[in-house]
Design a protein around this motif. Structure first.
Motif, PDB file in Angstrom:
ATOM      1  N   SER A 124      58.663 -16.080  34.532  1.00 17.74           N
ATOM      2  CA  SER A 124      59.679 -17.130  34.629  1.00 17.74           C
ATOM      3  C   SER A 124      58.961 -18.473  34.706  1.00 17.74           C
ATOM      4  CB  SER A 124      60.542 -16.940  35.880  1.00 17.74           C
ATOM      5  OG  SER A 124      59.812 -17.309  37.047  1.00 17.74           O
ATOM      6  N   GLU A 125      59.692 -19.524  34.399  1.00 15.35           N
ATOM      7  CA  GLU A 125      59.067 -20.846  34.449  1.00 15.35           C
ATOM      8  C   GLU A 125      58.528 -21.134  35.860  1.00 15.35           C
ATOM      9  OE1 GLU A 125      61.576 -24.019  33.107  1.00 15.35           O
ATOM     10  OE2 GLU A 125      59.863 -25.282  32.639  1.00 15.35           O
ATOM     11  N   GLY A 126      59.317 -20.769  36.876  1.00 16.28           N
ATOM     12  CA  GLY A 126      58.886 -20.974  38.262  1.00 16.28           C
ATOM     13  C   GLY A 126      57.603 -20.212  38.565  1.00 16.28           C
ATOM     14  N   ASP A 127      57.538 -18.987  38.090  1.00 17.67           N
ATOM     15  CA  ASP A 127      56.347 -18.154  38.304  1.00 17.67           C
ATOM     16  C   ASP A 127      55.140 -18.765  37.601  1.00 17.67           C
ATOM     17  OD1 ASP A 127      54.796 -15.698  38.861  1.00 17.67           O
ATOM     18  OD2 ASP A 127      55.027 -15.358  36.704  1.00 17.67           O
ATOM     19  N   ARG A 128      55.352 -19.237  36.380  1.00 16.96           N
ATOM     20  CA  ARG A 128      54.228 -19.790  35.608  1.00 16.96           C
ATOM     21  C   ARG A 128      53.698 -21.076  36.234  1.00 16.96           C
ATOM     22  NH1 ARG A 128      55.479 -20.713  29.687  1.00 16.96           N
ATOM     23  NH2 ARG A 128      53.215 -21.041  29.664  1.00 16.96           N
ATOM     24  N   VAL A 129      54.610 -21.916  36.723  1.00 19.04           N
ATOM     25  CA  VAL A 129      54.151 -23.155  37.365  1.00 19.04           C
ATOM     26  C   VAL A 129      53.426 -22.822  38.667  1.00 19.04           C
ATOM     27  CG1 VAL A 129      54.865 -25.338  38.437  1.00 19.04           C
ATOM     28  CG2 VAL A 129      55.962 -24.570  36.311  1.00 19.04           C
ATOM     29  N   ALA A 130      53.987 -21.881  39.443  1.00 20.29           N
ATOM     30  CA  ALA A 130      53.362 -21.512  40.730  1.00 20.29           C
ATOM     31  C   ALA A 130      51.964 -20.947  40.508  1.00 20.29           C
ATOM     32  CB  ALA A 130      54.235 -20.501  41.470  1.00 20.29           C
ATOM     33  N   ARG A 131      51.785 -20.199  39.422  1.00 22.78           N
ATOM     34  CA  ARG A 131      50.469 -19.612  39.131  1.00 22.78           C
ATOM     35  C   ARG A 131      49.554 -20.587  38.388  1.00 22.78           C
ATOM     36  NH1 ARG A 131      50.436 -15.935  35.636  1.00 22.78           N
ATOM     37  NH2 ARG A 131      52.621 -15.786  35.033  1.00 22.78           N
ATOM     38  N   ARG A 132      50.077 -21.783  38.155  1.00 24.12           N
ATOM     39  CA  ARG A 132      49.323 -22.824  37.446  1.00 24.12           C
ATOM     40  C   ARG A 132      49.007 -22.422  36.008  1.00 24.12           C
ATOM     41  NH1 ARG A 132      47.907 -22.842  42.742  1.00 24.12           N
ATOM     42  NH2 ARG A 132      47.763 -24.831  43.836  1.00 24.12           N
ATOM     43  N   ASP A 133      49.827 -21.546  35.490  1.00 26.15           N
ATOM     44  CA  ASP A 133      49.714 -21.136  34.093  1.00 26.15           C
ATOM     45  C   ASP A 133      50.382 -22.192  33.216  1.00 26.15           C
ATOM     46  OD1 ASP A 133      49.447 -19.467  31.802  1.00 26.15           O
ATOM     47  OD2 ASP A 133      51.500 -18.756  32.105  1.00 26.15           O
ATOM     48  N   LEU A 134      51.399 -22.838  33.801  1.00 29.21           N
ATOM     49  CA  LEU A 134      52.127 -23.894  33.099  1.00 29.21           C
ATOM     50  C   LEU A 134      52.013 -25.187  33.904  1.00 29.21           C
ATOM     51  CD1 LEU A 134      54.205 -24.714  30.844  1.00 29.21           C
ATOM     52  CD2 LEU A 134      55.998 -24.075  32.472  1.00 29.21           C
ATOM     53  N   PRO A 135      51.370 -26.211  33.327  1.00 25.41           N
ATOM     54  CA  PRO A 135      51.268 -27.486  34.056  1.00 25.41           C
ATOM     55  C   PRO A 135      52.658 -28.079  34.273  1.00 25.41           C
ATOM     56  CG  PRO A 135      49.774 -27.439  32.167  1.00 25.41           C
ATOM     57  CD  PRO A 135      50.692 -26.264  32.026  1.00 25.41           C
ATOM     58  N   LEU A 136      52.850 -28.657  35.440  1.00 23.08           N
ATOM     59  CA  LEU A 136      54.144 -29.222  35.788  1.00 23.08           C
ATOM     60  C   LEU A 136      54.634 -30.208  34.731  1.00 23.08           C
ATOM     61  CD1 LEU A 136      56.269 -29.230  38.037  1.00 23.08           C
ATOM     62  CD2 LEU A 136      54.951 -31.028  39.166  1.00 23.08           C
ATOM     63  N   ARG A 137      53.724 -31.015  34.185  1.00 21.77           N
ATOM     64  CA  ARG A 137      54.139 -32.040  33.235  1.00 21.77           C
ATOM     65  C   ARG A 137      54.637 -31.430  31.933  1.00 21.77           C
ATOM     66  NH1 ARG A 137      48.737 -31.853  33.375  1.00 21.77           N
ATOM     67  NH2 ARG A 137      47.622 -31.537  31.425  1.00 21.77           N
ATOM     68  N   GLN A 138      54.301 -30.162  31.704  1.00 19.59           N
ATOM     69  CA  GLN A 138      54.776 -29.501  30.489  1.00 19.59           C
ATOM     70  C   GLN A 138      55.999 -28.614  30.748  1.00 19.59           C
ATOM     71  OE1 GLN A 138      51.527 -27.426  28.545  1.00 19.59           O
ATOM     72  NE2 GLN A 138      50.214 -29.238  28.684  1.00 19.59           N
ATOM     73  N   ALA A 139      56.455 -28.625  31.970  1.00 21.35           N
ATOM     74  CA  ALA A 139      57.619 -27.800  32.304  1.00 21.35           C
ATOM     75  C   ALA A 139      58.883 -28.414  31.692  1.00 21.35           C
ATOM     76  CB  ALA A 139      57.766 -27.698  33.822  1.00 21.35           C
ATOM     77  N   SER A 140      59.957 -27.635  31.673  1.00 17.04           N
ATOM     78  CA  SER A 140      61.214 -28.089  31.076  1.00 17.04           C
ATOM     79  C   SER A 140      61.811 -29.264  31.857  1.00 17.04           C
ATOM     80  CB  SER A 140      62.226 -26.936  31.075  1.00 17.04           C
ATOM     81  OG  SER A 140      62.573 -26.616  32.415  1.00 17.04           O
TER      82      SER A 140
END
Lengths: 182, 251
Positions: free
Chosen positions: B51-67
């Motif tokens: 999930s987007e939340g999971d990816r951001v928490a794991r730092r797999d998805l940088p916050l600035r690239q989140a939806s």
């Protein structure tokens, strides 16, 4: 109905007094030291820098998120309009025991008593897992100052507010008991 | 007298949602309510791998690239961190972003919007112990919210009759390890209930006051129009008058 009249009296006085705070000690010997002046009427007055900005952001982002969530709903609206599909009866009288729900500190089993179609009693059996936090949650001594807080009239209660972890297990069991009563 | 309908119950966000409505709840409206929670759960859940939340928490998805939705929710949580003087925070102690503290309230708001959009009035919505009501019960009496006893989480302690503050949320020490992180210095409160005009305000302040203690309680009162009931570990009670008997009662 002394409980109801007490509640009515409290509500009436609350309306006049607005918000204020009472502080008491654990043994109940000392009660009521006023602290905050407080007030429901000072809502728009903000404290410190940045607070106003925060409030503005809150409104904006909240609206955005809600709007986005709402756009997902039409998908479910493709079914034809069928109304009145949920049960229209109140609960049947009797005593119902919910399934035992496990939470991170142990487990809980809720029993609900229905009389006159309404919840008249809710009891729960708790099994503690022996965890330190469970001891903290389940075996705190009752502070006497709590007697100043109005008692719940369970027959009048529509729903229950509580902290998430234990409530989750509690509600799971409670809802299971209620569904049996339906 | 309209008979009270049986609550509509479902699970989402790892908890139970119970919705009582004065009028029969049409299937499609119930679906819209469930979808409102599900949309947020799918995006923000830390328990859904990927999930987007999971990816951001794991730092797999940088916050600035989140939806946009994710970042707007993050901004909302940060705004509350500022407003609460840091008592509420969207970050876990390890630094990972965790928006659980606002997502459930946003789910309740989205569900309420779905109910209102369908013209439903007169309802009581409980999501994992956080409550939002509309109007009154069928007989015209206010919805009454029972509040769990902090010393016996399985018993009711007191109650709150809803009126101008239709949102009631409770935070307790049992939540520690989830999204309540105490400030270093303060562990005064063990359970905090807040009633407010909207559920995000009630929920966030309940969390923040639990974490920040009496100073945050005072701050909350200065910022918003609230009723609060807070209990300390040594048995003291901080209560708005609405929760109290007019004078001490023996026994």
């Amino acid at each position: 109905m002394s409980t109801n009249s007490k509640i009515a009296a409290v509500l009436a006085s609350a309306g006049i007094l607005a918000a204020g705070w009472s502080v008491g000690t654990a043994n109940g010997a000392t009660v009521a030291a006023a602290t905050t002046t407080a007030g429901g009427t000072t809502t728009s007055q903000t404290v410190g820098t940045g607070t106003t900005g925060s409030a503005t952001t809150t409104g904006t982002t909240s609206g955005t998120t809600t709007g986005t969530a709402t756009t997902t709903t039409p998908a479910t609206g493709t079914t034809t309009t069928t109304t009145g599909t949920t049960a229209t009866t109140s609960y049947k009288d009797g005593t119902y025991t919910g399934t035992t729900a496990v939470h991170r500190y142990g487990s809980v089993t809720v029993t609900v008593t229905i009389s006159g179609g309404k919840i008249s009693a809710v009891t729960a059996a708790v099994v503690d897992d022996g965890d330190r936090k469970s001891q903290q949650i389940n075996s705190s001594s009752l502070p006497t100052i709590k007697s100043r807080v109005i008692a719940a009239n369970s027959a009048a209660v529509s729903t229950v507010s509580g902290a998430t972890y234990t409530t989750k297990a509690y509600l799971t069991s409670l809802q299971a008991a209620l569904s049996k009563a339906a | 007298m309209t008979p009270q309908h049986q609550p509509y119950v479902f699970t989402t966000m790892g908890t139970v949602v119970s919705l009582t409505t004065n009028d029969a709840l049409p299937h499609e409206v119930a679906g819209a309510v469930e979808a409102a929670f599900a949309a947020l759960d799918e995006r923000f859940s830390l328990y859904r791998r990927g999930s987007e939340g999971d990816r951001v928490a794991r730092r797999d998805l940088p916050l600035r690239q989140a939806s946009d939705v994710y970042r707007a929710t993050y901004d909302l949580a940060v705004a509350w961190r500022e407003k609460s003087g840091g008592a509420f925070t969207p970050h876990r102690p390890d630094g990972a972003v965790d928006l659980s503290g606002v997502v459930k309230a946003l789910g309740i708001e989205a569900a309420a919007a779905a109910l209102m959009a369908a013209g439903m009035r007169g309802w009581c919505l409980n999501a994992g112990g956080d409550v939002l009501v509309d109007g009154t019960q069928p007989d015209g009496t206010p919805w009454v919210v029972g509040i769990v006893d902090p010393d016996d989480r399985t018993a009711l302690w007191t109650q709150y009759e809803t009126g101008t503050r239709p949102a009631v949320a409770t935070s307790g020490i049992a939540e520690r390890g989830d999204h309540v992180w105490r400030l270093a210095a303060d562990d005064t409160f063990t359970q905090v209930t807040v009633a407010a005009a909207d559920i995000t305000t009630a929920d966030v302040w309940a969390t923040a006051i639990l974490a920040g203690g009496p100073p945050t309680l005072e701050l909350a009162q200065r910022c918003d129009d609230l009723d609060v009931l807070a209990v300390s570990s040594d048995g003291r009670v901080w209560a708005s008058p609405v929760f109290l008997t007019p004078e001490p009662v023996a026994g």
